[in-house]
Design a protein around this motif. Structure first.
Motif, PDB file in Angstrom:
ATOM      1  N   GLN A   1       0.767  -1.046   0.086  1.00 42.31           N
ATOM      2  CA  GLN A   1       0.068  -0.103  -0.095  1.00 42.31           C
ATOM      3  C   GLN A   1       0.775   1.064   0.024  1.00 42.31           C
ATOM      4  O   GLN A   1       1.710   1.382   0.894  1.00 42.31           O
ATOM      5  CB  GLN A   1      -0.891  -0.025   1.199  1.00 42.31           C
ATOM      6  CG  GLN A   1      -1.685   1.351   1.260  1.00 42.31           C
ATOM      7  CD  GLN A   1      -2.706   1.359   2.449  1.00 42.31           C
ATOM      8  OE1 GLN A   1      -2.868   0.249   3.024  1.00 42.31           O
ATOM      9  NE2 GLN A   1      -3.334   2.510   2.832  1.00 42.31           N
TER      10      GLN A   1
ATOM     11  N   ASP B   1       0.701   5.567  -0.392  1.00 46.98           N
ATOM     12  CA  ASP B   1      -0.049   6.613  -0.404  1.00 46.98           C
ATOM     13  C   ASP B   1       0.677   7.758  -0.715  1.00 46.98           C
ATOM     14  O   ASP B   1       2.064   7.930  -0.261  1.00 46.98           O
ATOM     15  CB  ASP B   1      -0.509   6.758   1.237  1.00 46.98           C
ATOM     16  CG  ASP B   1      -1.599   5.855   1.613  1.00 46.98           C
ATOM     17  OD1 ASP B   1      -2.093   4.964   0.842  1.00 46.98           O
ATOM     18  OD2 ASP B   1      -2.165   6.080   2.780  1.00 46.98           O
TER      19      ASP B   1
ATOM     20  N   LEU C   1       0.731  11.895  -1.125  1.00 50.54           N
ATOM     21  CA  LEU C   1       0.447  12.819  -0.640  1.00 50.54           C
ATOM     22  C   LEU C   1       0.893  14.114  -1.161  1.00 50.54           C
ATOM     23  O   LEU C   1       2.088  14.135  -1.028  1.00 50.54           O
ATOM     24  CB  LEU C   1       0.010  12.686   1.062  1.00 50.54           C
ATOM     25  CG  LEU C   1      -0.685  11.593   1.385  1.00 50.54           C
ATOM     26  CD1 LEU C   1      -0.637  11.689   3.008  1.00 50.54           C
ATOM     27  CD2 LEU C   1      -1.940  11.657   1.172  1.00 50.54           C
TER      28      LEU C   1
ATOM     29  N   THR D   1      -2.667  19.049   1.355  1.00 48.79           N
ATOM     30  CA  THR D   1      -3.465  17.797   2.474  1.00 48.79           C
ATOM     31  C   THR D   1      -3.724  18.754   3.675  1.00 48.79           C
ATOM     32  O   THR D   1      -4.579  18.696   4.140  1.00 48.79           O
ATOM     33  CB  THR D   1      -2.616  16.656   2.756  1.00 48.79           C
ATOM     34  OG1 THR D   1      -2.828  15.975   1.481  1.00 48.79           O
ATOM     35  CG2 THR D   1      -3.511  15.753   3.751  1.00 48.79           C
TER      36      THR D   1
ATOM     37  N   TYR E   1      -2.567  11.456  10.784  1.00 49.48           N
ATOM     38  CA  TYR E   1      -2.360  10.526   9.695  1.00 49.48           C
ATOM     39  C   TYR E   1      -1.486   9.306  10.090  1.00 49.48           C
ATOM     40  O   TYR E   1      -1.624   7.946   9.831  1.00 49.48           O
ATOM     41  CB  TYR E   1      -1.701  11.198   8.522  1.00 49.48           C
ATOM     42  CG  TYR E   1      -1.412  10.106   7.431  1.00 49.48           C
ATOM     43  CD1 TYR E   1      -2.376   9.784   6.363  1.00 49.48           C
ATOM     44  CD2 TYR E   1      -0.132   9.752   7.257  1.00 49.48           C
ATOM     45  CE1 TYR E   1      -1.899   9.091   5.553  1.00 49.48           C
ATOM     46  CE2 TYR E   1       0.333   9.050   6.237  1.00 49.48           C
ATOM     47  CZ  TYR E   1      -0.822   8.615   5.021  1.00 49.48           C
ATOM     48  OH  TYR E   1      -0.336   7.875   4.218  1.00 49.48           O
TER      49      TYR E   1
ATOM     50  N   LYS F   1      -2.547   5.481  10.137  1.00 45.89           N
ATOM     51  CA  LYS F   1      -1.817   4.653   8.950  1.00 45.89           C
ATOM     52  C   LYS F   1      -0.933   3.663   9.528  1.00 45.89           C
ATOM     53  O   LYS F   1      -0.577   2.454   8.839  1.00 45.89           O
ATOM     54  CB  LYS F   1      -1.532   5.501   7.817  1.00 45.89           C
ATOM     55  CG  LYS F   1      -2.656   6.117   7.090  1.00 45.89           C
ATOM     56  CD  LYS F   1      -3.083   5.188   6.159  1.00 45.89           C
ATOM     57  CE  LYS F   1      -4.375   5.681   5.105  1.00 45.89           C
ATOM     58  NZ  LYS F   1      -4.850   4.742   4.333  1.00 45.89           N
TER      59      LYS F   1
END
Length: 370
Positions: A10, A12, A14, A19, A78, A82
Motif C-alpha cells: 500500500q 499513499d 500525498l 492536504t 495520519y 496509517k
C-alpha cells in the motif's frame, strides 16, 4: 518502483501542503510561480540567503515547525491512523514537520528525505531525519560537509517512472509519429512557467531553419503557449508536431536527438535516463542553476542564458551530430555513477529500521482537551 517489487504494497502519495491546508497551498503556489516568473533574481536571493542560516538556529527550527503549525495535528493524526513502515519526503516542508514530531517524541516512524535536485539546500536537512536518498555522489559529499553523518546517506539517484527506463527504437517511434528516420529532430518542452516568450521566439527561428529538421513541441497544460506556437508554426516547411499534455512523453523523448527544456531535477533526470542530451533554458537562480551546473560539468548539457545563445546552440547541435554523440557517450558514463544503491534496497533498509523502532521505541501520547 515499490509496486514492481511488492505488488500488494500500500503506497499513499500525498501532496503535503495541499492536504494540511489548501488555502496555504494556493497562496504558496501563487507567490512561488509569480516569483520565478517575474522576479527570478529575488527568488534566487532568498534561496541563497536561507541556505546560509545555521541549521541549529531558532529561525531554522521555526521554519521546520511551520508545516506543523499550519497543518495542526493532521500529519500526526495520519501517522497514528496509517502506521506506515516508512515515510519518504520529497519536499522540505513535510520533512521538517515530521522531523519536529520525532524530536518532540510524538512519532518514531522512519523519516527518509529524497532530495530531488543535484545540490541540497539546508532546508532539506533535519536532525531527526533517518536517511537521505540523493541524486549523485556530489550531493552526498555536500550533505556530509553540512554535518550529515555519511552513514545516513544513500546514492539512489532520483527515481523516474518505469517507462523512462525502457529501451525504445527511435526509428520505429519516429515512424509511429509520422517522422522521417534520418532527419535531425528536436523536442522542445515548453510548458514551464516564465519561458513562453523565449520558446515562441525559438519556435519562429526553428520554423524557418535553413537545413532539414523535424520539430516536436510539448506545452503541457500551458494552453496559451499552445495557441502561440500554433500561430508561430504557420507556414513552416519542416515536419512539425505540437502537443499539449501527453502521457507518452518517454516515447516522444525517444524520437528526439536532443531536448530543449528547463533544468528541473525530474525532467533532466528523465532525459538522462533516456540518454538524451540537454539544451537548458536560462536556469532560475537556486536549484535550477545548481542542476544546470551539474549537467554542464558532466558534459551532457549546454545552457542558453539569452535568446541568441539559444538559437546559436540549437543550430550547433543540429549541424554537428558528433557533438551530440559525445554528449550521449558522457550520459552513459554519468548513469553509472548516479546509482550506488538501488532505491528498493534503500527502502527495505529504512523499513527494517521501522520494524526495530516499533518494538524498542516509546512515543508520547497526545492529550486531548475538550
Amino acid at each position: 518502483e515499490i509496486l514492481v517489487h511488492y505488488p500488494d504494497a500500500q503506497v499513499d502519495i500525498l501532496d503535503y501542503i495541499q492536504t494540511i491546508n489548501r488555502a496555504w497551498n494556493h497562496v504558496a503556489q501563487f507567490f512561488y510561480i509569480q516569483g520565478i516568473k517575474r522576479t527570478p533574481g529575488v527568488y534566487g536571493f532568498f534561496y541563497h540567503h536561507f541556505n546560509k542560516i545555521p541549521m541549529d538556529s531558532a529561525l531554522s527550527r521555526g521554519v521546520s515547525r511551520l508545516g506543523l503549525i499550519v497543518g495542526g495535528n493532521k500529519l500526526l493524526t495520519y501517522l497514528e491512523r496509517k502506521r506506515p513502515q516508512v515515510v519518504v519526503h520529497t519536499f522540505p516542508t513535510s520533512a521538517g514537520a515530521h522531523g519536529t514530531l520525532k524530536e518532540d517524541g510524538l512519532d518514531a516512524t522512519p523519516s527518509v528525505t529524497l532530495i530531488t535536485d543535484y545540490s541540497p539546500h539546508r532546508q532539506w536537512i533535519h536532525r531527526a531525519t533517518d536517511m537521505y536518498f540523493v541524486a549523485a555522489p556530489k550531493v552526498r559529499e555536500e550533505l556530509v560537509r553540512e554535518g550529515v553523518p555519511r552513514e545516513k546517506i544513500r546514492v539512489t539517484g532520483i527515481p523516474v517512472r518505469q517507462r523512462f527506463r525502457q529501451t525504445y527504437d527511435p526509428v520505429a517511434i519516429r515512424a509511429k509519429l509520422g517522422l522521417a528516420p534520418d532527419v535531425p529532430t528536436i523536442l522542445v518542452l515548453g510548458g514551464a512557467f516564465g519561458v513562453s516568450l523565449q520558446i515562441v521566439a525559438l519556435v519562429e527561428y526553428l520554423a524557418h531553419f535553413p537545413d532539414p529538421v523535424q520539430l516536436i513541441f510539448v506545452t503541457g497544460r500551458n494552453h496559451r503557449l499552445f495557441e502561440q506556437l500554433e500561430r508561430a508554426l504557420r507556414g513552416t516547411e519542416h515536419p512539425t508536431l505540437l502537443f499539449g499534455f501527453v502521457e507518452e512523453i518517454a516515447e516522444i523523448m525517444a524520437a528526439a536527438d536532443f531536448l530543449v527544456t528547463k533544468s528541473g531535477g525530474l525532467t533532466t533526470t528523465e532525459a538522462v535516463a533516456m540518454e538524451r542530451p540537454l539544451l537548458l533554458l536560462k536556469p532560475i537562480p537556486g536549484q535550477e542553476k545548481a542542476n544546470a551546473d551539474f549537467f554542464v560539468e558532466k558534459g551532457v548539457a549546454h545552457v542558453a542564458e539569452t535568446l541568441e545563445e539559444l538559437k546559436a546552440l540549437s543550430a550547433m547541435l543540429l549541424k554537428y551530430p558528433q557533438v551530440l554523440e559525445e554528449m550521449r557517450r558522457r550520459i552513459v558514463l554519468l548513469k553509472r555513477e548516479l546509482v550506488e544503491v538501488p532505491l528498493i534496497d534503500a527502502l527495505r533498509e529504512a523499513a527494517d529500521l521501522g520494524e526495530v523502532r516499533r518494538t524498542t521505541t516509546k512515543v508520547k501520547r497526545r492529550i486531548s482537551r475538550a
